[in-house]
Design an enzyme around this catalytic site. Structure first.
Site, short mmCIF file in Angstrom:
data_model
loop_
_atom_site.label_atom_id
_atom_site.label_comp_id
_atom_site.label_asym_id
_atom_site.label_seq_id
_atom_site.Cartn_x
_atom_site.Cartn_y
_atom_site.Cartn_z
N ARG A 1 31.34 67.96 13.80
CA ARG A 1 31.95 68.83 14.82
C ARG A 1 31.31 70.21 14.69
O ARG A 1 31.44 70.85 13.64
CB ARG A 1 33.46 68.89 14.63
CG ARG A 1 34.14 69.88 15.54
CD ARG A 1 35.65 69.68 15.62
NE ARG A 1 36.00 68.51 16.40
CZ ARG A 1 37.20 68.29 16.93
NH1 ARG A 1 38.17 69.17 16.77
NH2 ARG A 1 37.42 67.19 17.62
N HIS B 1 31.76 65.41 24.02
CA HIS B 1 32.77 64.77 23.17
C HIS B 1 32.77 63.27 23.46
O HIS B 1 33.71 62.72 24.03
CB HIS B 1 34.14 65.39 23.46
CG HIS B 1 35.13 65.23 22.34
ND1 HIS B 1 34.85 64.59 21.15
CD2 HIS B 1 36.44 65.62 22.25
CE1 HIS B 1 35.92 64.59 20.38
NE2 HIS B 1 36.90 65.21 21.02
N GLN C 1 35.75 60.93 22.40
CA GLN C 1 36.89 61.09 23.29
C GLN C 1 36.67 60.31 24.59
O GLN C 1 37.56 59.60 25.07
CB GLN C 1 37.10 62.58 23.61
CG GLN C 1 38.31 62.85 24.50
CD GLN C 1 39.61 62.52 23.81
OE1 GLN C 1 39.86 62.98 22.71
NE2 GLN C 1 40.45 61.72 24.45
N ASP D 1 42.07 69.42 30.61
CA ASP D 1 41.88 69.86 29.23
C ASP D 1 42.15 71.36 29.19
O ASP D 1 42.27 72.03 30.23
CB ASP D 1 40.44 69.52 28.78
CG ASP D 1 40.16 69.90 27.32
OD1 ASP D 1 41.12 70.01 26.53
OD2 ASP D 1 38.98 70.10 26.98
N CYS E 1 42.95 65.17 26.60
CA CYS E 1 42.39 64.80 25.29
C CYS E 1 43.23 65.34 24.14
O CYS E 1 43.16 64.83 23.03
CB CYS E 1 40.96 65.31 25.19
SG CYS E 1 40.83 67.10 25.30
N ARG F 1 41.31 56.48 20.08
CA ARG F 1 40.22 57.13 19.35
C ARG F 1 39.81 56.30 18.14
O ARG F 1 38.63 56.09 17.87
CB ARG F 1 40.65 58.54 18.91
CG ARG F 1 40.87 59.53 20.05
CD ARG F 1 39.56 59.89 20.73
NE ARG F 1 38.60 60.40 19.78
CZ ARG F 1 38.53 61.68 19.38
NH1 ARG F 1 39.38 62.56 19.89
NH2 ARG F 1 37.62 62.08 18.52
N1 CP Z 1 40.95 65.41 21.20
C1 CP Z 1 40.48 65.84 20.00
O1 CP Z 1 39.29 65.71 19.69
O2 CP Z 1 41.43 66.40 19.23
P1 CP Z 1 41.21 67.12 17.82
O3 CP Z 1 40.62 68.48 18.11
O4 CP Z 1 42.59 67.21 17.24
O5 CP Z 1 40.29 66.30 16.99
N1 NVA Z 2 37.59 71.40 25.15
C1 NVA Z 2 38.32 71.42 23.90
C2 NVA Z 2 38.50 70.04 23.40
C3 NVA Z 2 39.21 69.93 22.08
C4 NVA Z 2 39.35 68.51 21.62
C5 NVA Z 2 37.60 72.28 22.91
O1 NVA Z 2 36.36 72.20 22.84
O2 NVA Z 2 38.24 73.04 22.18
#
Ligand code: CP
Ligand code: NVA
Length: 324
Positions: free
Chosen positions: A106, A133, A136, A224, A265, A293
């Protein structure tokens, strides 16, 4: 195709690192895993989770997921590695490749993910970047297949920011033939590059800046957060960005003439992009999305690490990943 498409190992940096047939095979494998069928385990295999940002679902589902498969996970947070002291990400990639079998990353900057993948000898899975992502999106299309029953004749409406989740969802929808409408405020559209990639997959979304008085003819409505994690430090005026999304909230007024289900998400910001009433109501698919997931990620890891994975799918000849 995204930058990694021609690379080996078979990194999953975004949805179009897999063909539509491979994506469908992954969904089939995820469904088999969800039904509880035993698989050849990943005993002795280790997943590293290298995370620059917080996570609930991604971290927990990957850790629980690889445990279910007989492997183990190693969580490396923002302060846990020499990255915090400036060690180059390419050096981190080459070192981790000596110890673990697969890594989920990440990152705030997608270019760091691409650099890591370029230098890694092991498969790299995108666990969220500022641009994509894919895990997701896999869970999302599995949820739609389970809930609606088909991809043909299915219409998904994205309303909100044209962000990382929107981009990967649009690509996944394009790959499997979901009819998609993307509604964003001016200045927050999907990038032209994502639209080109969706076109290459065959089903580009219809895009607009106009919110209709009501959402009709949609099977699912997806939103989102309006301010993503990578923007929290850099977006100078959070309130200003939120103001740009005035009128883009998913609420019962928007849905009053629709029986569409609602997707998010998570994490959600109740009262901003979605109301508490909608998120907690009968339309909400968010917990199914979160549950899925684990199964899609386990399918991805099996496809990367277990050559027997294809034997589990109905379409036994479809390659799921690099070695299959
Ligand atoms: N949707 C998602 O990726 O959530 P987290 O940020 O909790 O991993
Ligand atoms: N768009 C959001 C998704 C989190 C899972 C972010 O990047 O923070």
């Amino acid at each position: 195709m995204s930058e990694s498409a021609q690379q080996t190992p078979a990194h999953l940096l975004d949805i179009d690192d897999r063909t539509p047939a491979q994506l469908l095979a992954l969904l089939d494998l995820a469904s088999i895993l969800k039904r509880g069928q035993e698989v050849t385990p990943l005993t002795g295999r280790t997943l590293a989770l290298l995370f620059e940002q917080p996570s609930t679902r991604t971290r927990a589902s990957f850790e629980a997921g690889i445990n279910r498969l007989g492997g183990s996970a190693m969580f490396l947070g923002p302060e846990d590695t020499q990255l915090a002291r400036g060690e180059p990400i390419r050096d981190t990639a080459r070192a981790l490749s000596q110890y673990v079998d697969v890594v989920a990353i990440r990152v705030e900057d997608h270019d760091d993910l691409v650099e890591f993948a370029t230098y890694a000898d092991i498969p790299v899975i995108n666990a969220l970047s500022d641009r994509a992502h894919p895990c997701q999106a896999l869970a999302d299309i599995l949820t739609i297949r389970e809930h609606v029953g088909t991809f043909d004749e299915t219409t998904a409406v994205w309303i909100g920011d044209g962000n990382n989740v929107a981009a990967s969802f649009t690509l996944a929808a394009a790959a499997v033939g979901i009819n998609t409408h993307v509604i964003t405020p001016p200045g927050y559209e999907l990038s032209p590059e994502v639209l080109e990639r969706a076109s290459a997959l065959g089903s580009p979304p219809a895009v607009t800046n106009e919110v209709p008085p009501s959402i009709d003819h949609a099977d699912v409505v997806y939103t989102d957060t309006w301010v993503s994690m990578n923007e929290e430090d850099t977006h100078l005026n959070r309130a200003e960005k939120i103001a740009d999304f005035d009128g883009f909230q998913v609420n019962e007024r928007l849905l009053h003439s629709s029986d569409a289900s609602v997707m998010h998400c998570l994490p959600a910001h109740r009262g901003e992009e979605v109301t508490d009433e909608v998120l907690e109501g009968d339309r909400s698919l968010v917990w199914e999305q979160a549950a899925n997931r684990l199964f899609v990620q386990n399918a991805v890891m099996l496809s990367l690490l277990n050559d027997d994975a294809t034997d589990l799918t109905a379409q036994q000849t479809l390659p799921l990943g690099r070695a299959l």
